[in-house]
Motif scaffolding. Structure first.
Motif, mmCIF file in Angstrom:
data_model
loop_
_atom_site.group_PDB
_atom_site.id
_atom_site.type_symbol
_atom_site.label_atom_id
_atom_site.label_comp_id
_atom_site.label_asym_id
_atom_site.label_seq_id
_atom_site.Cartn_x
_atom_site.Cartn_y
_atom_site.Cartn_z
ATOM 1 N N HIS A 50 34.328 34.277 28.361
ATOM 2 C CA HIS A 50 33.619 35.506 28.719
ATOM 3 C C HIS A 50 32.446 35.829 27.806
ATOM 4 C CE1 HIS A 50 37.845 36.153 30.235
ATOM 5 N NE2 HIS A 50 37.128 36.233 31.327
ATOM 6 N N GLU A 53 42.480 37.257 28.033
ATOM 7 C CA GLU A 53 43.324 37.607 29.170
ATOM 8 C C GLU A 53 42.759 36.961 30.430
ATOM 9 O OE1 GLU A 53 43.575 41.870 29.058
ATOM 10 O OE2 GLU A 53 44.904 41.856 27.302
ATOM 11 N N GLY A 54 43.395 37.201 31.561
ATOM 12 C CA GLY A 54 42.995 36.511 32.780
ATOM 13 C C GLY A 54 41.556 36.760 33.186
ATOM 14 N N ASP A 55 41.147 38.018 33.207
ATOM 15 C CA ASP A 55 39.818 38.354 33.710
ATOM 16 C C ASP A 55 38.901 38.917 32.639
ATOM 17 O OD1 ASP A 55 41.174 40.669 33.297
ATOM 18 O OD2 ASP A 55 40.574 41.635 35.170
ATOM 19 N N CYS A 56 39.315 38.889 31.382
ATOM 20 C CA CYS A 56 38.480 39.457 30.327
ATOM 21 C C CYS A 56 38.928 38.955 28.960
ATOM 22 C CB CYS A 56 38.526 40.986 30.363
ATOM 23 S SG CYS A 56 40.106 41.685 29.793
ATOM 24 N N SER A 107 34.010 41.112 30.099
ATOM 25 C CA SER A 107 34.276 40.333 31.305
ATOM 26 C C SER A 107 33.057 39.478 31.624
ATOM 27 C CB SER A 107 34.589 41.270 32.483
ATOM 28 O OG SER A 107 33.438 42.028 32.822
ATOM 29 N N ALA A 108 33.102 38.801 32.747
ATOM 30 C CA ALA A 108 31.981 37.958 33.143
ATOM 31 C C ALA A 108 30.741 38.775 33.452
ATOM 32 C CB ALA A 108 32.373 37.109 34.351
ATOM 33 N N SER A 109 30.890 40.078 33.703
ATOM 34 C CA SER A 109 29.756 40.896 34.122
ATOM 35 C C SER A 109 29.296 41.922 33.095
ATOM 36 C CB SER A 109 30.096 41.629 35.432
ATOM 37 O OG SER A 109 31.238 42.458 35.251
#
Length: 333
Positions: free
Chosen positions: A191, A206-209, A240-242
């Motif tokens: 990330h 973590e999964g998304d961050c 996160s990715a964004s």
């Protein structure tokens, strides 16, 4: 620029080959444990290089872990014994193939999460579930790995880079000891990039961050779609990715795990149980009707069964063990 056709022809990573060799020796000895010549050959291979012994120890540790977990699955005992006995009756090549499949695949439905641990063999630093380890890096930085974590080191004349591929780490870093250079200490996850400056901080993937918690000094976040963000001691960020955004502090001491503790402050029981579950195998759950109960205290991680046994003494809950690997908390009737 690299030529794609050349990339496809490059030799495998030597570390991958060492791990495969360790698996091969493990399976050969499993099928011919009473062969003294084979034992001597394996010992010679292990002594030839420190990477051989490191790979051997990791394979043995993970083999025992997967073996124990597979036997804990209802109905898997008979299936595993059948496979093992069948392998003994097969030819050497077939037996290695069959037992290798058991070791590498395990039970896909039940051990899917645990199979990811096989990826850790090629990491410079790794821990199993429930394990915590500390390391002193060449520049004097202190690296602590939490449960089920993996990281790689890439130090050179220009940078000090740690790649976190799984889990959670805590770093205590100072200025670059090479006075004639300026090499930032960097942590990379999928990330973003985290640059520490005379700091102590925790990076949790973590999964998304990725979660960043700074306890001393400062850390600069370099995220793909955000300007550089300087994070001071006491601040927490979610990357996160964004985007990279500040978040409230957690209801626990973010670095207490390095001392083998969970220190909570009015923490939701559901969140606490999820955290404890990171340090043990199998399923640990909490009934929805008690998930909002709160608890504060200091809990030791070396034995999570003892830790869980304390909860009914302070909360209106009871523990229900279906097996050692399947535990739920329910409201006390």
């Amino acid at each position: 620029m690299d030529n794609p056709s050349l990339n496809r022809c490059r030799a495998p990573d030597p570390r991958h080959l060492v791990v495969k060799q360790a698996i091969h020796w493990t399976l050969r000895l499993r099928n011919s444990a009473d062969n003294p010549r084979l034992l001597q050959q394996c010992d010679t291979w292990r002594a030839a290089h420190h990477e051989h012994e490191q790979a051997w120890q990791r394979v043995q540790s993970l083999q025992q872990e997967l073996h124990g977990q597979l036997r804990a699955v209802p109905g898997a005992q008979v299936a595993f014994d059948t496979l093992e006995n069948s392998a003994q009756r097969l030819g050497r090549r077939q037996a290695l193939k069959l037992l290798g499949g058991v070791m590498l695949l395990g039970s896909a439905a039940w051990l899917g999460k645990e199979q990811l641990a096989w990826q850790q063999w090629n990491a410079d630093f790794a821990t199993a579930t429930g394990e915590r380890r500390g390391f002193q890096l060449p520049d004097g930085t202190r690296l602590e790995l939490n449960t089920d974590s993996a990281a790689d080191l890439d130090f050179n004349a220009r940078q000090r880079l740690i790649k976190l591929s799984r889990g959670e780490i805590m770093l205590t870093c100072g200025p670059d000891p090479q006075a004639d250079t300026t090499r930032p200490l960097l942590v990379r996850t999928r990330h973003g990039l985290f640059e520490g400056v005379d700091a102590r901080f925790v990076v949790r993937l973590e999964g998304d961050c990725t979660r960043l918690s700074v306890t001393a000094g400062s850390v600069t976040i370099h995220a793909p779609h955000s300007p550089p963000t300087r994070v001071q001691a006491g601040q927490n960020y979610r990357v996160s990715a964004s985007q990279a955004v500040p978040v409230p502090p957690l209801d626990m001491d973010v670095g207490a795990w390095a001392d083998g503790l969970i220190v909570t402050r009015n923490m939701r029981l559901a969140d606490f149980i999820q955290e404890v579950g990171r340090y043990r195998h199998g399923y640990l759950g909490c009934a929805d009707e008690i998930g909002e109960l709160r608890l504060s205290g200091v809990y030791r991680l070396e034995d999570t069964d003892k830790l869980l046994a304390v909860l009914p003494q302070t909360l209106p809950v009871r523990l229900r063990y279906r097996t050692r690997w399947w535990v739920t908390l329910e409201r006390l009737a």
